[in-house]
Write a protein that holds these residues in place. Structure first.
Motif, mmCIF file in Angstrom:
data_model
loop_
_atom_site.group_PDB
_atom_site.id
_atom_site.type_symbol
_atom_site.label_atom_id
_atom_site.label_comp_id
_atom_site.label_asym_id
_atom_site.label_seq_id
_atom_site.Cartn_x
_atom_site.Cartn_y
_atom_site.Cartn_z
ATOM 1 N N MET A 1 5.193 46.680 -24.712
ATOM 2 C CA MET A 1 5.095 45.238 -24.477
ATOM 3 C C MET A 1 4.632 44.556 -25.761
ATOM 4 S SD MET A 1 2.868 43.131 -21.647
ATOM 5 C CE MET A 1 3.933 43.617 -20.297
ATOM 6 N N GLN A 2 5.421 43.593 -26.235
ATOM 7 C CA GLN A 2 5.075 42.892 -27.459
ATOM 8 C C GLN A 2 4.020 41.826 -27.173
ATOM 9 O OE1 GLN A 2 8.498 41.763 -29.590
ATOM 10 N NE2 GLN A 2 7.426 41.292 -31.482
ATOM 11 N N ASP A 3 3.142 41.577 -28.147
ATOM 12 C CA ASP A 3 2.027 40.666 -27.970
ATOM 13 C C ASP A 3 2.057 39.623 -29.078
ATOM 14 O OD1 ASP A 3 -0.254 39.496 -27.157
ATOM 15 O OD2 ASP A 3 -1.560 41.239 -27.399
ATOM 16 N N TYR A 4 2.051 38.344 -28.700
ATOM 17 C CA TYR A 4 1.980 37.258 -29.670
ATOM 18 C C TYR A 4 0.697 36.476 -29.419
ATOM 19 C CZ TYR A 4 7.031 37.851 -30.495
ATOM 20 O OH TYR A 4 8.281 38.348 -30.817
ATOM 21 N N VAL A 5 0.013 36.103 -30.485
ATOM 22 C CA VAL A 5 -1.150 35.223 -30.378
ATOM 23 C C VAL A 5 -0.876 34.008 -31.243
ATOM 24 C CG1 VAL A 5 -3.633 34.963 -30.692
ATOM 25 C CG2 VAL A 5 -2.694 37.194 -30.046
ATOM 26 N N VAL A 6 -0.848 32.837 -30.612
ATOM 27 C CA VAL A 6 -0.634 31.588 -31.338
ATOM 28 C C VAL A 6 -1.820 30.681 -31.075
ATOM 29 C CG1 VAL A 6 1.873 31.777 -31.236
ATOM 30 C CG2 VAL A 6 0.667 30.553 -29.424
ATOM 31 N N SER A 7 -2.065 29.759 -31.978
ATOM 32 C CA SER A 7 -3.227 28.888 -31.851
ATOM 33 C C SER A 7 -2.806 27.436 -31.735
ATOM 34 C CB SER A 7 -4.151 29.046 -33.065
ATOM 35 O OG SER A 7 -5.266 28.178 -32.960
ATOM 36 N N ALA A 8 -3.468 26.711 -30.821
ATOM 37 C CA ALA A 8 -3.264 25.271 -30.700
ATOM 38 C C ALA A 8 -4.211 24.550 -31.647
ATOM 39 C CB ALA A 8 -3.508 24.824 -29.260
ATOM 40 N N GLY A 9 -3.906 23.306 -31.936
ATOM 41 C CA GLY A 9 -4.766 22.507 -32.802
ATOM 42 C C GLY A 9 -4.385 21.046 -32.705
ATOM 43 N N ARG A 10 -5.255 20.182 -33.172
ATOM 44 C CA ARG A 10 -4.977 18.745 -33.126
ATOM 45 C C ARG A 10 -4.094 18.369 -34.315
ATOM 46 N NH1 ARG A 10 -7.846 16.885 -29.050
ATOM 47 N NH2 ARG A 10 -9.882 17.763 -28.554
ATOM 48 N N GLU A 11 -2.824 18.084 -34.039
ATOM 49 C CA GLU A 11 -1.863 17.732 -35.076
ATOM 50 C C GLU A 11 -1.112 16.476 -34.655
ATOM 51 O OE1 GLU A 11 -1.439 19.066 -37.939
ATOM 52 O OE2 GLU A 11 -2.449 21.010 -37.809
ATOM 53 N N VAL A 12 -0.661 15.712 -35.636
ATOM 54 C CA VAL A 12 0.165 14.545 -35.327
ATOM 55 C C VAL A 12 1.527 14.997 -34.826
ATOM 56 C CG1 VAL A 12 1.241 12.452 -36.243
ATOM 57 C CG2 VAL A 12 -1.022 13.159 -37.052
ATOM 58 N N VAL A 13 2.166 15.890 -35.574
ATOM 59 C CA VAL A 13 3.470 16.426 -35.174
ATOM 60 C C VAL A 13 3.240 17.561 -34.193
ATOM 61 C CG1 VAL A 13 5.595 17.493 -35.964
ATOM 62 C CG2 VAL A 13 4.453 15.789 -37.395
ATOM 63 N N GLY A 14 3.910 17.510 -33.065
ATOM 64 C CA GLY A 14 3.663 18.467 -31.996
ATOM 65 C C GLY A 14 4.434 19.767 -32.126
ATOM 66 N N PHE A 15 4.225 20.626 -31.157
ATOM 67 C CA PHE A 15 4.950 21.888 -30.972
ATOM 68 C C PHE A 15 4.606 22.957 -32.003
ATOM 69 C CE2 PHE A 15 7.988 18.918 -28.836
ATOM 70 C CZ PHE A 15 7.938 19.482 -27.571
ATOM 71 N N PHE A 16 3.487 22.841 -32.731
ATOM 72 C CA PHE A 16 3.193 23.871 -33.723
ATOM 73 C C PHE A 16 2.994 25.253 -33.099
ATOM 74 C CE2 PHE A 16 2.681 20.637 -36.997
ATOM 75 C CZ PHE A 16 3.211 21.300 -38.087
ATOM 76 N N PRO A 17 2.316 25.391 -31.956
ATOM 77 C CA PRO A 17 2.208 26.728 -31.357
ATOM 78 C C PRO A 17 3.568 27.291 -30.949
ATOM 79 C CG PRO A 17 0.596 25.232 -30.397
ATOM 80 C CD PRO A 17 1.527 24.396 -31.202
#
Length: 512
Positions: A1-17
């Motif tokens: 099973m593959q595992d991805y860890v992405v981080s959210a943050g306060r950005e003007v442009v969306g969808f970074f995670p």
């Protein structure tokens, strides 16, 4: 099973995670609809740079020509198409989103859609607060995103050129469907660029997010424009709130008509020397008024407005061609309403000749064929619609019905299953699938479906319908006690249901 860890943050442009999740994916074999969806999430991604050539006029429209914008159901379709393409490239996957309290609205909706894709291959976990997990996927920041981020951090000192640039970028994001990024940019620049146009764009962003009261406030500010063309645009936007977008109790055809008439009169105040395309604006307004006539039952008057508009836009700009297809579509709908199916079919075929890549047009043509029980013709149109728009739930529901009429039960089951998977919360799609499972003697599967939903959250009629189907499956499986309990619940919800009472008496009799 593959595992991805992405981080959210306060950005003007969306969808970074989301961009981080997709960043290392090979998109060379992605289907057209997935690349169209990718354009919404990551418009600077080179994988979708040439997709305009394969899209419908609506999807390919440039920002300055766009007259149709994405609402929530279309966004979820795009997210589903992207998620299915991404998911198909690997096995079971866990996606962990850290600092999830900072998720932008678009990313949250994407991850919710991803978690509910059929097959259950992807598990999404939200982690809140500071975490020790190392981020394994990061999105590169494009030059455009970097510039937007930098300028938005310096709003108070920006030049007019930079403010105009940010406004242009907001319009671009609205065009591809990312109303959240557009909203953040517009709210940032509004204190420095407090113009009717900015208020209008902000109202559009709120409309796309179904925040219609906030949209109305913005449109009323837009309506203060000294430019009559701006006033007409604001009036049109307000009219559509009252015709389509406001909640049911706030809608009003009279208010719709008042705004459209006021906007049409405003266009008469534009000086003759003005070089803007007033024909387009007048036709656009009268198309809105055709909707009023249609809703009031004055279909002939609506047809007159539409035919007049179509003739005026015959050989014009890209905006003309785009709007012409909207008018032709509305004309076909009018013919359907008054039962002129041959005229409706002819008009839909004309529409498809102008824009054959719009799946909804093929679906509407299928409706015409179904109304005349031309099931083979309907099937042909629906298969094209499915190929162009594989995440349109209604297409799969109609395919299920059509296959059933043609005696193809297996294919009908597959279509109804897909319709249910497109939105597992849609009660009608769930019922259609469960009912056909029951008809095909798959009683356990049908029972699991109708029981896997909280009936207390449904309208009484919908809950009673599902409970009745559950009772029938219990009875077929020999569990008369559970069948009786389900029918008793039906009668609590719908005490006057004579069929439920008769069925309950029959079950009770069999138990004695």
């Amino acid at each position: 099973m593959q595992d991805y860890v992405v981080s959210a943050g306060r950005e003007v442009v969306g969808f970074f995670p989301v961009k981080a999740l997709l960043s290392d994916t090979d998109k060379s074999s992605w289907p057209r609809e997935a690349l169209t969806g990718l354009k919404l999430i990551s418009p600077d991604d080179r994988a979708c740079s040439g997709i305009d050539r394969e899209e419908s006029l609506t999807d390919a429209a440039q920002a300055q020509d766009r007259i149709r914008y994405f609402l929530k159901d279309r966004l979820i379709r795009c997210f589903r198409d992207v998620g299915m393409a991404w998911q198909s490239s690997g096995g079971s996957t866990v996606v962990e989103v850290v600092r999830a309290e900072l998720l932008d609205e678009g990313s949250r909706l994407f991850f919710e859609t991803l978690a509910n894709l059929p097959g259950g291959k992807t598990e999404v976990r939200f982690k809140f607060g500071v975490t020790s997990r190392d981020v394994t996927a990061n999105a590169p920041v494009t030059p455009r995103e970097s510039r937007i981020r930098q300028l938005c951090s310096q709003i108070s000192t920006l030049s007019e050129v930079d403010l105009d640039y940010l406004h242009e970028q907001a319009v671009e994001y609205l065009s591809v469907g990312d109303s959240w990024t557009a909203e953040r940019i517009l709210r940032a620049i509004r204190p420095r660029l407090d113009t009717p146009t900015v208020w209008g764009r902000l109202g559009l962003a709120y409309t796309m997010q179904d925040r219609t009261l906030e949209a109305e406030f913005c449109y009323l500010k837009w309506r203060e424009d000294a430019d009559p063309v701006g006033v007409a645009g604001a009036d049109y936007a307000l009219s559509m709130l009252y015709a389509r977008h406001h909640s049911e109790e706030l809608r009003s055809l009279d208010r719709t008509a008042e705004y459209l008439e006021h906007g049409y009169e405003a266009l008469d105040r534009v000086p003759e020397s003005d070089d803007r395309d007033l024909t387009f604006h007048r036709v656009f307004n009268r198309n809105g008024y055709a909707l009023v006539e249609f809703r009031r039952g004055h279909v002939d008057a609506a047809i007159e407005h539409l035919n007049s508009g179509i003739s005026k836009l015959r050989n014009g700009t890209a905006a003309h061609r785009m709007h012409q297809t909207v008018l032709i579509y509305n004309l076909a709908q009018c013919y359907r309403r008054i039962g002129k199916i041959d005229a409706a079919v002819k008009t839909y075929l004309e529409l498809l000749d102008a824009d054959g890549k719009m799946p909804e047009y093929h679906m509407e043509l299928a409706h015409c064929y179904l109304s005349e029980e031309k099931f083979d013709e309907a099937l042909t149109s629906l298969l094209v619609a499915r190929n162009l728009g594989p995440s349109i739930q209604e297409v799969h529901s109609l395919l299920g019905f059509t296959f059933l009429q043609l005696g193809k039960t297996r294919e009908a089951l597959g279509s109804y299953r897909t319709a249910h998977e497109c939105d597992p919360r849609d009660v009608d799609a769930l019922y259609d699938y469960a009912y056909l499972l029951a008809e095909a003697s798959h009683h356990n599967q049908a029972l699991m479906l109708v029981r896997d939903i909280d009936h207390a959250l449904l309208p009484a009629g919908s809950a009673a319908k599902l409970l009745t189907l559950a009772a029938e499956q219990h009875a077929q499986l020999g569990d008369l006690t559970s069948a009786r309990t389900a029918l008793e619940e039906v009668l609590v919800l719908t005490p006057d249901d004579a069929n439920a009472r008769a069925n309950l008496e029959q079950v009770a009799g069999a138990m004695n």
